[in-house]
Design an enzyme around this catalytic site. Sequence first.
Site, short mmCIF file in Angstrom:
data_model
loop_
_atom_site.label_atom_id
_atom_site.label_comp_id
_atom_site.label_asym_id
_atom_site.label_seq_id
_atom_site.Cartn_x
_atom_site.Cartn_y
_atom_site.Cartn_z
CG HIS A 178 77.59 -48.45 -14.90
ND1 HIS A 178 78.09 -49.26 -13.88
CD2 HIS A 178 78.41 -47.37 -14.95
CE1 HIS A 178 79.15 -48.69 -13.34
NE2 HIS A 178 79.37 -47.53 -13.98
CG ASP B 264 77.33 -43.67 -12.22
OD1 ASP B 264 76.32 -43.24 -11.64
OD2 ASP B 264 78.47 -43.69 -11.73
#
Length: 370
Positions: free
Chosen positions: A322, A179
């Site tokens: 991430h 993400d």
Amino acid sequence: MKQWGKSWFYRITFFTAILMLIAGIFYLFRKLILAGSGQFVSYDVTQEGQTASLVEKNNSKEVLSERTSDTSAGSAADRVSDEPAFSDVPEPDDVPALSEPAEPDNVPALSEPAGPDDIPAPSEPAGPDDIPAPSEPAGPDDIPAPSEPAGPDDIPAPSEPAGPRVLDPERPIVALTFDDGPGQGTTAILDLLEQYDARATFFVIGLCLEQPVQTEKLQRAFYLGCAIGSHTYDHISFRELDAEQIRSQTERVNEQLMQYTGFPADLVRPPYGHITDEARKAAETPYIHWSIDTEDWLSRDAQAIVAMVQENVQDGDIILMHDIYPSTAEACETLIPWLIEQGYQLATVPEMMEARGIAMENGHMYKDAR
């Protein structure tokens, strides 16, 4: 003014004459004194005019000490007669008379001072008509238009994207998802995926795609066969937005993806994993959650990320990470080869769902493939 100038000139001339007369009298007086004492100074100049000798003469009849030591003969008068005679001292009548001082009438008159009529009139100051007009300022038509920044069409497209893979449904599958990117760790993660022939899913933020360097990473991920999902444009929780605002967030990202890849996002991950009824109404794609949160955003520690996966992973998991953290990329250096050694196939979310026979529907939230 004229009378004043002549008066001063006469005074100066008179005093000059007096000074010259006094100097002449002093000179004569000095010569008389020297003649009385029997001494005077004369200068003999040679033919070349370069050498002067000072001669001192004495008219005394005393015998010089040097000559007395040399001889005792002769009278004092004879010895005196051997001395050179003094030259005659010039008489006062022989001194040339001082030149007469210049009479006032012989002195050239001073030029009259310049009067007001003799001063040349100054030139007239430059008037408005005499000042050259400045050149006209450059107008909009004269300013060269700046070159346009490179747009999406100017970014060279890599080779054709990797085609779909056929997974073995009998073997375990996991989906690595990243993400908030593209970011600092994206390139290193893509290098590892390419090295191990693995794939992942990237949920990108629209704001990041405003930077050309990040769009290049996006394109590389797409052409490596990775799935590209939307993480909205501004990363605002769906709890704060209505259906229209949610739709606007996803559409803005789709416009960017169409520019850089030619395809819109077919998956959306809600920011913070928040889902609402408004989000379901606005949905045009499935929503993807996760089954393992590595908490890489919290620990920022590669070993902790690796331990979280190794202790909890199982077939069909969707793993949240991430790609904006270098520590996550470092963790992937261990995780990717380790998962492959454990027999896992690293696939995109759509690939894993299809391999497990799960047909995803718009507006539904999926957290794994079990």
